[in-house]
Motif scaffolding. Sequence first.
Motif, PDB file in Angstrom:
ATOM      1  N   ALA A 198       2.530 -21.047  -5.046  1.00  0.00           N
ATOM      2  CA  ALA A 198       1.957 -22.395  -5.107  1.00  0.00           C
ATOM      3  C   ALA A 198       3.008 -23.459  -4.842  1.00  0.00           C
ATOM      4  O   ALA A 198       2.684 -24.566  -4.396  1.00  0.00           O
ATOM      5  N   GLY A 199       4.256 -23.146  -5.092  1.00  0.00           N
ATOM      6  CA  GLY A 199       5.337 -24.087  -4.847  1.00  0.00           C
ATOM      7  C   GLY A 199       5.531 -24.418  -3.380  1.00  0.00           C
ATOM      8  O   GLY A 199       6.147 -25.439  -3.043  1.00  0.00           O
ATOM      9  N   VAL A 200       5.033 -23.557  -2.481  1.00  0.00           N
ATOM     10  CA  VAL A 200       5.071 -23.841  -1.047  1.00  0.00           C
ATOM     11  C   VAL A 200       3.650 -23.877  -0.487  1.00  0.00           C
ATOM     12  O   VAL A 200       3.409 -23.602   0.688  1.00  0.00           O
ATOM     13  N   ALA A 201       2.701 -24.247  -1.365  1.00  0.00           N
ATOM     14  CA  ALA A 201       1.296 -24.443  -0.977  1.00  0.00           C
ATOM     15  C   ALA A 201       0.667 -23.191  -0.373  1.00  0.00           C
ATOM     16  O   ALA A 201      -0.071 -23.256   0.613  1.00  0.00           O
ATOM     17  N   LEU A 202       0.952 -22.049  -0.991  1.00  0.00           N
ATOM     18  CA  LEU A 202       0.346 -20.792  -0.576  1.00  0.00           C
ATOM     19  C   LEU A 202      -0.301 -20.106  -1.773  1.00  0.00           C
ATOM     20  O   LEU A 202      -0.005 -20.409  -2.927  1.00  0.00           O
ATOM     21  N   THR A 203      -1.161 -19.147  -1.490  1.00  0.00           N
ATOM     22  CA  THR A 203      -1.771 -18.338  -2.530  1.00  0.00           C
ATOM     23  C   THR A 203      -0.998 -17.030  -2.678  1.00  0.00           C
ATOM     24  O   THR A 203      -0.058 -16.761  -1.936  1.00  0.00           O
ATOM     25  N   ALA A 204      -1.386 -16.250  -3.651  1.00  0.00           N
ATOM     26  CA  ALA A 204      -0.676 -14.994  -3.914  1.00  0.00           C
ATOM     27  C   ALA A 204      -0.878 -13.994  -2.779  1.00  0.00           C
ATOM     28  O   ALA A 204      -1.947 -13.932  -2.165  1.00  0.00           O
ATOM     29  N   ASP A 205       0.160 -13.224  -2.504  1.00  0.00           N
ATOM     30  CA  ASP A 205       0.034 -12.081  -1.608  1.00  0.00           C
ATOM     31  C   ASP A 205       0.893 -10.952  -2.164  1.00  0.00           C
ATOM     32  O   ASP A 205       1.311 -10.988  -3.320  1.00  0.00           O
ATOM     33  N   SER A 206       1.119  -9.923  -1.383  1.00  0.00           N
ATOM     34  CA  SER A 206       1.920  -8.761  -1.801  1.00  0.00           C
ATOM     35  C   SER A 206       1.384  -8.100  -3.060  1.00  0.00           C
ATOM     36  O   SER A 206       2.127  -7.507  -3.832  1.00  0.00           O
ATOM     37  N   GLY A 207       0.074  -8.236  -3.262  1.00  0.00           N
ATOM     38  CA  GLY A 207      -0.581  -7.558  -4.377  1.00  0.00           C
ATOM     39  C   GLY A 207      -0.460  -8.246  -5.714  1.00  0.00           C
ATOM     40  O   GLY A 207      -0.987  -7.744  -6.713  1.00  0.00           O
ATOM     41  N   VAL A 208       0.208  -9.406  -5.771  1.00  0.00           N
ATOM     42  CA  VAL A 208       0.471 -10.058  -7.060  1.00  0.00           C
ATOM     43  C   VAL A 208      -0.816 -10.419  -7.790  1.00  0.00           C
ATOM     44  O   VAL A 208      -0.871 -10.347  -9.026  1.00  0.00           O
ATOM     45  N   SER A 209      -1.863 -10.796  -7.058  1.00  0.00           N
ATOM     46  CA  SER A 209      -3.125 -11.158  -7.726  1.00  0.00           C
ATOM     47  C   SER A 209      -3.745  -9.972  -8.451  1.00  0.00           C
ATOM     48  O   SER A 209      -4.562 -10.152  -9.359  1.00  0.00           O
TER      49      SER A 209
ATOM     50  N   ARG B 278       0.832  -1.212   0.000  1.00  0.00           N
ATOM     51  CA  ARG B 278       0.000   0.000   0.000  1.00  0.00           C
ATOM     52  C   ARG B 278       0.863   1.257   0.000  1.00  0.00           C
ATOM     53  O   ARG B 278       0.563   2.229  -0.701  1.00  0.00           O
ATOM     54  N   ALA B 279       1.930   1.239   0.793  1.00  0.00           N
ATOM     55  CA  ALA B 279       2.805   2.415   0.848  1.00  0.00           C
ATOM     56  C   ALA B 279       3.464   2.666  -0.497  1.00  0.00           C
ATOM     57  O   ALA B 279       3.550   3.818  -0.955  1.00  0.00           O
ATOM     58  N   LEU B 280       3.934   1.617  -1.151  1.00  0.00           N
ATOM     59  CA  LEU B 280       4.612   1.780  -2.438  1.00  0.00           C
ATOM     60  C   LEU B 280       3.651   2.246  -3.524  1.00  0.00           C
ATOM     61  O   LEU B 280       3.993   3.106  -4.346  1.00  0.00           O
ATOM     62  N   THR B 281       2.467   1.675  -3.562  1.00  0.00           N
ATOM     63  CA  THR B 281       1.536   1.989  -4.645  1.00  0.00           C
ATOM     64  C   THR B 281       0.770   3.288  -4.422  1.00  0.00           C
ATOM     65  O   THR B 281       0.419   3.959  -5.392  1.00  0.00           O
TER      66      THR B 281
ATOM     67  N   TYR C 221       3.099  13.532 -11.491  1.00  0.00           N
ATOM     68  CA  TYR C 221       3.370  12.105 -11.321  1.00  0.00           C
ATOM     69  C   TYR C 221       2.376  11.473 -10.348  1.00  0.00           C
ATOM     70  O   TYR C 221       1.891  10.355 -10.568  1.00  0.00           O
ATOM     71  N   ALA C 222       2.083  12.174  -9.258  1.00  0.00           N
ATOM     72  CA  ALA C 222       1.110  11.667  -8.292  1.00  0.00           C
ATOM     73  C   ALA C 222      -0.253  11.497  -8.939  1.00  0.00           C
ATOM     74  O   ALA C 222      -0.948  10.499  -8.716  1.00  0.00           O
ATOM     75  N   ALA C 223      -0.637  12.460  -9.764  1.00  0.00           N
ATOM     76  CA  ALA C 223      -1.923  12.384 -10.456  1.00  0.00           C
ATOM     77  C   ALA C 223      -1.941  11.226 -11.444  1.00  0.00           C
ATOM     78  O   ALA C 223      -2.953  10.528 -11.594  1.00  0.00           O
ATOM     79  N   LEU C 224      -0.825  10.999 -12.130  1.00  0.00           N
ATOM     80  CA  LEU C 224      -0.746   9.877 -13.064  1.00  0.00           C
ATOM     81  C   LEU C 224      -0.894   8.551 -12.334  1.00  0.00           C
ATOM     82  O   LEU C 224      -1.609   7.648 -12.799  1.00  0.00           O
ATOM     83  N   LYS C 225      -0.213   8.394 -11.192  1.00  0.00           N
ATOM     84  CA  LYS C 225      -0.343   7.172 -10.418  1.00  0.00           C
ATOM     85  C   LYS C 225      -1.793   6.948 -10.000  1.00  0.00           C
ATOM     86  O   LYS C 225      -2.323   5.837 -10.114  1.00  0.00           O
TER      87      LYS C 225
ATOM     88  N   ALA D 257       6.088  -1.341  -7.757  1.00  0.00           N
ATOM     89  CA  ALA D 257       6.766  -0.126  -8.214  1.00  0.00           C
ATOM     90  C   ALA D 257       6.106   0.377  -9.496  1.00  0.00           C
ATOM     91  O   ALA D 257       5.448  -0.367 -10.224  1.00  0.00           O
ATOM     92  N   ASP D 258       6.328   1.634  -9.779  1.00  0.00           N
ATOM     93  CA  ASP D 258       5.766   2.236 -10.991  1.00  0.00           C
ATOM     94  C   ASP D 258       6.624   1.957 -12.217  1.00  0.00           C
ATOM     95  O   ASP D 258       6.134   2.023 -13.347  1.00  0.00           O
TER      96      ASP D 258
END
Length: 267
Positions: free
Chosen positions: A142-153, A98-101, A214-218, A126-127
Amino acid sequence: MADTVLYEVSDGLATITLNRPEAMNAMNIATKVALREAAETASADTAVRAVLLTAAGDRAFCVGQDLKEHVGLLAADQESGTSETMNTVRDHYNPIVRALTAMRKPVVAGVNGVAAGAGFGFALAADYRVVADTASFNTAFAGVALTADSGVSWTLPRLIGASRASDLLLFPRSISAQEAYELGIVNRLVPAADLAAEAEKVARKLAEGPTVAYAALKESLAYGAGHSLAEALDKEEELQTLAGASEDHTIAVRAFIAKEKPRYLGR
């Protein structure tokens, strides 16, 4: 802030460096807390106009969760009958992403090596991604029997499409820097020897740019990903009004008329 994450501000650029090269910059609790604090500090600091997220060493950007620490925490949970270990998503990974995005300044990831699991997620948050040609990516979850986190989904399918994202998540594999570039994950692919200099060059250029714009573009890109065209047009009108009222817009227009290079103030 723990020494597993280094934080430095110079001429409007905050550089956040993951600093556990001996562990391939894996995320133990101390590192997760330090990265969260660094990202939130950079976001809140009005003197910071861009952020460079990178890592020490030449083997890895970040391989995600420190599984050596993790297995011990899981054992402790089993003994106590709790599930405290998985609260790391709520307490660490989500706040970091959340902080990065959401920060109102551009974030550049300088990916020097393997980016896997949460490390992949941080790079995607990152942008702009400057990536060494020796780097690689792996969803890993999935290789360690987990679902996506850290925003990857959310981030990955928006970069490469839902079908390809499903393939990489269901069947984790190492993706070379070249393949990642072809898929659209990488913005700029550079020789490994040039990574540090090129990533800093890109980040410093952004730190010298029109920060309000840049902030507005993000914001507009994030908003447009989940809203209709009509709503996106309204958001563009709102944000363009804000950007147009900035000092940097006036500076840019005057410089254009004078045929000079603008020198932005970031406000």
